[in-house]
Design an enzyme around this catalytic site. Structure first.
Site, PDB file in Angstrom:
ATOM      1  N   ARG A 155      -3.683   1.858   4.215  1.00 26.37           N
ATOM      2  CA  ARG A 155      -2.650   1.961   5.245  1.00 26.37           C
ATOM      3  C   ARG A 155      -2.745   3.260   6.037  1.00 26.37           C
ATOM      4  O   ARG A 155      -2.612   3.266   7.264  1.00 26.37           O
ATOM      5  CB  ARG A 155      -1.273   1.838   4.608  1.00 26.37           C
ATOM      6  CG  ARG A 155      -1.023   0.487   3.960  1.00 26.37           C
ATOM      7  CD  ARG A 155       0.371   0.418   3.354  1.00 26.37           C
ATOM      8  NE  ARG A 155       0.646  -0.887   2.779  1.00 26.37           N
ATOM      9  CZ  ARG A 155       1.810  -1.243   2.245  1.00 26.37           C
ATOM     10  NH1 ARG A 155       2.805  -0.362   2.200  1.00 26.37           N
ATOM     11  NH2 ARG A 155       1.976  -2.466   1.742  1.00 26.37           N
ATOM     12  N   ASP A 228       4.617   3.332   5.584  1.00 22.71           N
ATOM     13  CA  ASP A 228       3.188   3.352   5.897  1.00 22.71           C
ATOM     14  C   ASP A 228       2.647   1.980   6.299  1.00 22.71           C
ATOM     15  O   ASP A 228       1.458   1.844   6.605  1.00 22.71           O
ATOM     16  CB  ASP A 228       2.377   3.915   4.719  1.00 22.71           C
ATOM     17  CG  ASP A 228       2.614   3.153   3.428  1.00 22.71           C
ATOM     18  OD1 ASP A 228       3.303   2.107   3.453  1.00 22.71           O
ATOM     19  OD2 ASP A 228       2.125   3.601   2.375  1.00 22.71           O
ATOM     20  N   ASP A 229       3.494   0.944   6.306  1.00 18.32           N
ATOM     21  CA  ASP A 229       3.071  -0.350   6.835  1.00 18.32           C
ATOM     22  C   ASP A 229       3.691  -0.620   8.210  1.00 18.32           C
ATOM     23  O   ASP A 229       3.784  -1.761   8.650  1.00 18.32           O
ATOM     24  CB  ASP A 229       3.414  -1.490   5.869  1.00 18.32           C
ATOM     25  CG  ASP A 229       4.898  -1.569   5.558  1.00 18.32           C
ATOM     26  OD1 ASP A 229       5.662  -0.694   6.003  1.00 18.32           O
ATOM     27  OD2 ASP A 229       5.303  -2.514   4.851  1.00 18.32           O
ATOM     28  N   ASP A 320      16.851   3.488   1.537  1.00 20.07           N
ATOM     29  CA  ASP A 320      17.454   3.114   2.815  1.00 20.07           C
ATOM     30  C   ASP A 320      18.909   2.689   2.644  1.00 20.07           C
ATOM     31  O   ASP A 320      19.751   2.977   3.507  1.00 20.07           O
ATOM     32  CB  ASP A 320      16.642   2.018   3.508  1.00 20.07           C
ATOM     33  CG  ASP A 320      16.334   0.822   2.608  1.00 20.07           C
ATOM     34  OD1 ASP A 320      16.735   0.838   1.434  1.00 20.07           O
ATOM     35  OD2 ASP A 320      15.680  -0.112   3.096  1.00 20.07           O
ATOM     36  N   HIS A 344       8.589  -6.083   8.039  1.00 22.17           N
ATOM     37  CA  HIS A 344       7.871  -7.262   7.568  1.00 22.17           C
ATOM     38  C   HIS A 344       8.804  -8.328   7.018  1.00 22.17           C
ATOM     39  O   HIS A 344       8.364  -9.420   6.653  1.00 22.17           O
ATOM     40  CB  HIS A 344       6.859  -6.857   6.482  1.00 22.17           C
ATOM     41  CG  HIS A 344       7.504  -6.323   5.239  1.00 22.17           C
ATOM     42  ND1 HIS A 344       7.734  -4.981   5.053  1.00 22.17           N
ATOM     43  CD2 HIS A 344       7.978  -6.943   4.136  1.00 22.17           C
ATOM     44  CE1 HIS A 344       8.324  -4.793   3.882  1.00 22.17           C
ATOM     45  NE2 HIS A 344       8.480  -5.973   3.295  1.00 22.17           N
TER      46      HIS A 344
END
Length: 409
Positions: A155, A228-229, A320, A344
């Site tokens: 990534r 990191d995605d 989060d 995602h």
């Protein structure tokens, strides 16, 4: 003799009256003159622009000229042609959600000009020109990317070859190990948090707390967190933040759930009330979120010095969610929903290519032997299954990694 004295008295009386009349005329003239001077100082000349207006016009001209240059030189400039406010969803509808009790600010609402005036001393407006909202440039941002050792060579490699190139000085990577290769590649922008490796609550909250404290120690106006995605459309991010004032409390992002989260807190202070239900929204970290300097300073006594991890342990939720709990529940600052953030957890294929320039973040994931990725032409699926390189070349085809067959968008 008496007649002479009478005539002399009349002459002196007439002279005295003339003198008083002249004095009154002089005083009236002076009063009129001062009135005109004061009016001119307050309202300016009727023709021509004021100095402030000329300065503003020259700034707009500079931005327009810069827009003709290469895109990598434009990202630090104000884009006056951008759409203001929060972006609509791909299907054309805006996401508007109910607020919790105690706060009347609407979600997904755009800042008003009165919001900007609040940042001036005493809330006063300039009378010699139209006040210009605070301008956000690329260097006003601190972009933090949460990663882990196992994703450095996959990534992180994609990020450093694509969108990171548009924000090298502003982007920092928060990981859990030393990595000399990427430390050198990012010019020292790898931060070893010494947090545990893995995707569990304590490790995630540990890294998020380190990101938050790193921002507090900086002089930046905005903190934007991404995973990191994520692929981050840096110029669009700058334009988005330019619509908000960092001197006010802003929590920008997008939730991944359709209704507010409800959790029950253990109440140890009362023997009669066992659990307390708390309802709040949170911006999913997988899509990214941004926090203004003003809001971060309010969070400082609550979430700094390891307290962020302690709150995460108390509510037993990841980073989060903990962030949303602190901001929405404790500080009573509502999440402002921005549909241009994407994780995602939503179908990437529904984001139309013609709207790519309007989006802030993208993501990808492999689900049941299929990739949840954006539909974009470019590299073949074997070379770029996550479509990050293809997406980047769609947006910025001038990069050396991009095939020459991709047309400039």
């Amino acid at each position: 003799m008496r007649c002479l004295r009478k005539k002399m008295s009349q002459v002196f009386s007439l002279t005295h009256r003339y003198k008083r009349t002249l004095q009154a005329m002089a005083a009236g003239t002076f009063l009129i003159y001062m009135t005109l001077v004061l009016y001119q100082n307050v309202y300016g000349y009727g023709g021509g622009n004021s100095v402030q207006e000329l300065q503003y016009n020259s700034l707009d001209s500079a931005a327009a000229t810069a827009a003709l240059a290469a895109p990598e030189n434009v990202i630090a400039k104000r884009d006056n042609g951008a759409n203001s406010g929060v972006e609509d969803s791909p299907n054309g509808s805006a996401s508007v959600m109910k607020l919790g009790s105690g706060n009347s600010r609407l979600r997904n609402s755009k800042p008003t000009r009165s919001d900007y005036y609040d940042s001036y001393p005493n809330g006063q407006q300039s009378v010699t020109g139209t006040p210009k909202p605070p301008t956000t440039e690329l260097d006003d941002l601190l972009i933090s990317v949460k990663t882990t050792k196992g994703y450095h060579d996959t990534r992180l490699e994609m990020i450093t070859k694509t969108w990171y190139q548009l924000a090298k000085e502003q982007t920092w990577f928060f990981t859990d190990t030393d990595d000399q290769h990427y430390q050198k590649l990012t010019n020292g922008h790898m931060v070893n948090t010494n947090c545990s490796q893995g995707h569990f609550r304590k490790a995630l909250c540990c890294k998020m707390g380190k990101e938050f404290e790193f921002f507090l120690d900086s002089a930046k106006k905005w903190w934007c967190h991404f995973d990191d995605d994520n692929y981050v459309n840096v110029p669009r991010l700058v334009r988005l933040l330019d619509e908000y004032s960092p001197t006010q409390d802003w929590y920008l992002g997008k939730p991944s759930i359709s209704s507010p989260l409800e959790i029950f807190l253990d109440n140890t202070k009362s023997s009669t009330e066992v659990n307390k239900k708390v309802t709040f929204w949170f911006a999913t970290g997988g899509a990214g979120f941004c926090i203004s300097r003003a809001l971060a300073l309010r969070m400082l006594p609550i979430a700094s010095s390891g307290k962020f991890v302690a709150i995460g342990d108390k509510i037993r939720f990841p980073d989060d969610v903990t962030m949303g709990f602190i901001i929405e529940h404790i500080l009573n600052v509502p999440l402002t929903v921005v549909d241009a953030f994407h994780s995602h957890l939503e179908p990437m294929e529904f984001i139309r290519p013609e709207t790519f320039h309007d989006q802030v973040s993208f993501s990808y994931a492999r689900m049941k032997n299929e990739w949840n990725v954006v539909k974009v032409d470019g590299f073949d699926l074997k070379t770029d299954p996550k479509r990050i390189y293809s997406l980047h070349c769609y947006l910025y085809p001038f990069f050396s990694i991009c095939p020459k067959t991709i047309k400039r968008r």
